[in-house]
Design a protein around this motif. Structure first.
Motif, PDB file in Angstrom:
ATOM      1  N   ASN A 274       0.828  -1.199   0.000  1.00  0.00           N
ATOM      2  CA  ASN A 274       0.000   0.000   0.000  1.00  0.00           C
ATOM      3  C   ASN A 274       0.867   1.256   0.000  1.00  0.00           C
ATOM      4  OD1 ASN A 274      -2.687   1.239   0.219  1.00  0.00           O
ATOM      5  ND2 ASN A 274      -1.995   1.890   2.247  1.00  0.00           N
ATOM      6  N   GLU A 275       2.027   1.177   0.644  1.00  0.00           N
ATOM      7  CA  GLU A 275       2.966   2.300   0.627  1.00  0.00           C
ATOM      8  C   GLU A 275       3.491   2.554  -0.788  1.00  0.00           C
ATOM      9  OE1 GLU A 275       6.558   1.631   2.818  1.00  0.00           O
ATOM     10  OE2 GLU A 275       6.884   3.774   3.150  1.00  0.00           O
ATOM     11  N   PRO A 296      10.145   1.983  -6.691  1.00  0.00           N
ATOM     12  CA  PRO A 296       8.910   1.230  -6.910  1.00  0.00           C
ATOM     13  C   PRO A 296       7.798   2.153  -7.406  1.00  0.00           C
ATOM     14  CG  PRO A 296       9.907   0.615  -4.820  1.00  0.00           C
ATOM     15  CD  PRO A 296      10.662   1.805  -5.323  1.00  0.00           C
ATOM     16  N   LEU A 297       7.116   1.734  -8.447  1.00  0.00           N
ATOM     17  CA  LEU A 297       6.078   2.563  -9.066  1.00  0.00           C
ATOM     18  C   LEU A 297       4.713   2.228  -8.481  1.00  0.00           C
ATOM     19  CD1 LEU A 297       7.382   2.412 -12.743  1.00  0.00           C
ATOM     20  CD2 LEU A 297       7.554   4.324 -11.150  1.00  0.00           C
ATOM     21  N   PRO A 298       3.738   3.157  -8.582  1.00  0.00           N
ATOM     22  CA  PRO A 298       2.420   2.931  -7.969  1.00  0.00           C
ATOM     23  C   PRO A 298       1.497   2.039  -8.785  1.00  0.00           C
ATOM     24  CG  PRO A 298       2.522   5.118  -8.930  1.00  0.00           C
ATOM     25  CD  PRO A 298       3.897   4.539  -9.055  1.00  0.00           C
ATOM     26  N   GLU A 318      -0.930 -10.191 -15.723  1.00  0.00           N
ATOM     27  CA  GLU A 318      -1.412 -10.999 -14.604  1.00  0.00           C
ATOM     28  C   GLU A 318      -0.394 -11.008 -13.477  1.00  0.00           C
ATOM     29  OE1 GLU A 318       0.230 -15.343 -16.083  1.00  0.00           O
ATOM     30  OE2 GLU A 318      -1.882 -14.871 -16.379  1.00  0.00           O
ATOM     31  N   LEU A 319      -0.877 -11.326 -12.280  1.00  0.00           N
ATOM     32  CA  LEU A 319      -0.039 -11.387 -11.082  1.00  0.00           C
ATOM     33  C   LEU A 319       0.114 -12.824 -10.605  1.00  0.00           C
ATOM     34  CD1 LEU A 319      -1.587  -8.412  -9.089  1.00  0.00           C
ATOM     35  CD2 LEU A 319       0.765  -8.512  -9.928  1.00  0.00           C
ATOM     36  N   GLU A 324      -0.892  -4.590  -3.817  1.00  0.00           N
ATOM     37  CA  GLU A 324      -1.796  -3.538  -3.358  1.00  0.00           C
ATOM     38  C   GLU A 324      -1.910  -2.372  -4.339  1.00  0.00           C
ATOM     39  OE1 GLU A 324      -3.668  -3.812  -0.634  1.00  0.00           O
ATOM     40  OE2 GLU A 324      -2.832  -5.829  -0.448  1.00  0.00           O
ATOM     41  N   ARG A 325      -1.111  -2.364  -5.384  1.00  0.00           N
ATOM     42  CA  ARG A 325      -1.129  -1.247  -6.325  1.00  0.00           C
ATOM     43  C   ARG A 325      -2.192  -1.438  -7.401  1.00  0.00           C
ATOM     44  NH1 ARG A 325       5.000  -1.741  -8.119  1.00  0.00           N
ATOM     45  NH2 ARG A 325       4.320  -3.928  -8.057  1.00  0.00           N
ATOM     46  N   GLN A 326      -2.490  -0.356  -8.129  1.00  0.00           N
ATOM     47  CA  GLN A 326      -3.395  -0.435  -9.260  1.00  0.00           C
ATOM     48  C   GLN A 326      -2.715  -1.144 -10.426  1.00  0.00           C
ATOM     49  OE1 GLN A 326      -5.686   3.205 -10.268  1.00  0.00           O
ATOM     50  NE2 GLN A 326      -4.594   4.170  -8.561  1.00  0.00           N
ATOM     51  N   LYS A 327      -3.528  -1.712 -11.303  1.00  0.00           N
ATOM     52  CA  LYS A 327      -2.995  -2.372 -12.483  1.00  0.00           C
ATOM     53  C   LYS A 327      -2.362  -1.366 -13.437  1.00  0.00           C
ATOM     54  CE  LYS A 327      -4.471  -5.390 -16.293  1.00  0.00           C
ATOM     55  NZ  LYS A 327      -5.636  -6.108 -16.884  1.00  0.00           N
TER      56      LYS A 327
END
Length: 339
Positions: A274-275, A296-298, A318-319, A324-327
Motif C-alpha cells: 500500500n505504501e 517502486p512505481l504505484p 497478470e499477477l 496492493e497497487r493499481q494495475k
C-alpha cells in the motif's frame, strides 16, 4: 577472438588521473561494407564490438560471450550506423547486449532478427546517447532471458527523434521491467566528457541539447515473465524496482506520442505494498535513464506519464501473488485507449 580483458589485467579507472582507459575488443569508425560471420568474440576489457558512423553492416551467425568477464561489457554498440542487419546470433553480455546509440548521426534502417540474448543490464536498448535519433528500426523473432534490469528500453534523452520503430515476436524469460520508453532532458551535446552516473539528480541541469521526440513505436506479439532477482540474500527496494511494470514516460511539456502495444502477455511477481501504491514518482528529467532509478512505481502492470495517444490492444497482464497497487496508472496522459 579472445580479448583476455579480465578485471585483474584491466582494472576499472586505473589510467592516469583515474581515467578508465580499458580498450574495446573491436572498434570501427566511418567504415562501409562490414561483415561479421561465423566467429566467437569474448572477454573484452570494456565494450565488445563498437561501430561508429558505419554503413552497410551485416552480422550473422556470431557468438558474443561477454557476460562474466569485466564490467561495462556491452555486446554490440551501433552508434550512428545505417543499413545494419544483425541476425541469427547468440549475444550474452554484462552490460547492454544490443545497443543503438546516436552521439552525432542517426541510427537508420536497422534490422535485428532471430537472436538469442542475455544481459545483466538490457538485451535491447536505444540510447541513452540520442542526439541523432533512431529511425526505421525493426526487431523481431528474438529470445531475451536472464536480464534482471529490464527487457526492451527505448530512450531519447539528448535530443533527436525516435520514429517508426517496430518490435515484434519477442519472448522474454526471467527479466526485469519488460518495456521502458523514456523521453528525458539530459541534453548532452558531446563536446566534453561529463559524468553519467547515478548520483542524486536533484540539482541536475540539462546540458544544452533541445528536447527530442518519440513518435510512432509499435511493440507486438510479446510474452514476458518478470521476476525479482536479488543480488544478495534478501530482496531490497532496488531489486524490487528493477522488476517493475511497463513504463512509458515523457517530461512536463514533452510527451511520448503514438505508441501501440498489441498482443502482449506479461506475468508479474506482485508483492507491491500500500505504501508503494501511494508513492510520488520523481520526474528525474535530467538523470541517466534507468527505470529502477524512479523507485517502486504505484502500478503493477503499466505506469504511463506525460504521454499522448497510447493504445493497448489485447494486452494481458497478470499477477503471480497479491499486490496492493493499481494495475494501470495514468498521469498527464491524453488519448489512452485499452481494447
Amino acid at each position: 577472438m579472445d580479448g583476455r580483458g579480465s578485471r585483474d589485467a584491466f582494472p576499472k579507472r586505473s589510467g592516469p588521473g583515474g581515467k578508465d582507459n580499458r580498450p574495446r575488443l573491436l572498434r570501427f569508425e566511418n567504415c562501409r561494407d562490414l561483415t561479421f560471420s561465423g566467429l566467437t568474440y569474448k572477454n573484452p576489457a570494456f565494450w565488445g564490438i563498437h561501430l561508429v558512423d558505419c554503413k552497410d553492416v551485416h552480422v550473422t551467425a556470431v557468438t558474443l560471450q561477454m557476460r562474466d568477464n569485466n564490467t561495462n561489457n556491452d555486446g554490440f554498440d551501433f552508434d550512428g550506423c545505417e543499413n545494419v542487419l544483425l541476425e541469427n546470433s547468440q549475444i550474452h553480455s554484462h552490460d547492454d547486449a544490443i545497443c543503438l546509440k546516436s552521439s552525432k548521426n542517426p541510427c537508420r534502417n536497422i534490422v535485428v532478427r532471430n537472436c538469442n540474448v542475455s544481459s545483466t543490464t538490457s538485451p535491447l536498448k536505444f540510447g541513452a546517447s540520442s542526439s541523432g535519433g533512431f529511425i526505421d528500426v525493426d526487431v523481431s523473432n528474438c529470445h531475451f532471458f536472464d536480464c534482471p534490469m529490464g527487457g526492451i528500453k527505448l530512450q531519447i534523452v539528448d535530443g533527436g527523434r525516435m520514429e517508426n520503430v517496430n518490435i515484434s515476436r519477442i519472448v522474454m524469460d526471467n527479466v526485469g521491467s519488460p518495456i521502458f520508453i523514456r523521453l528525458g532532458n539530459r541534453g548532452r551535446i558531446y563536446d566534453k566528457n561529463t559524468y553519467t552516473g547515478t548520483a542524486d539528480p536533484s540539482g541536475g541541469k540539462p546540458e544544452g541539447a533541445q528536447v527530442g521526440t518519440i513518435k510512432g513505436v509499435r511493440i507486438s506479439d510479446v510474452v514476458a515473465n518478470v521476476t525479482i532477482q536479488p543480488r544478495g540474500e534478501s530482496v531490497t527496494p532496488k531489486d524490487f524496482a528493477k522488476a517493475g511494470p511497463i513504463m512509458i514516460a515523457g517530461i512536463p511539456g514533452h510527451r511520448v506520442e503514438d505508441v501501440v502495444l498489441e498482443n502482449i502477455t506479461v506475468s508479474y511477481p506482485g508483492k507491491g505494498t500500500n505504501e508503494d501504491a501511494k508513492r510520488a514518482v520523481p520526474e528525474d528529467e535530467t538523470r541517466y535513464p534507468e527505470q529502477f532509478f524512479f523507485g517502486p512505481l504505484p502500478a503493477w502492470g503499466a505506469y504511463i506519464r506525460h504521454a499522448k495517444n497510447v493504445e493497448f490492444r489485447n494486452v494481458e497482464m497478470e499477477l503471480r501473488s497479491s499486490d496492493e497497487r493499481q494495475k494501470i496508472v495514468l498521469d498527464d496522459v491524453q488519448g489512452f485507449v485499452e481494447r
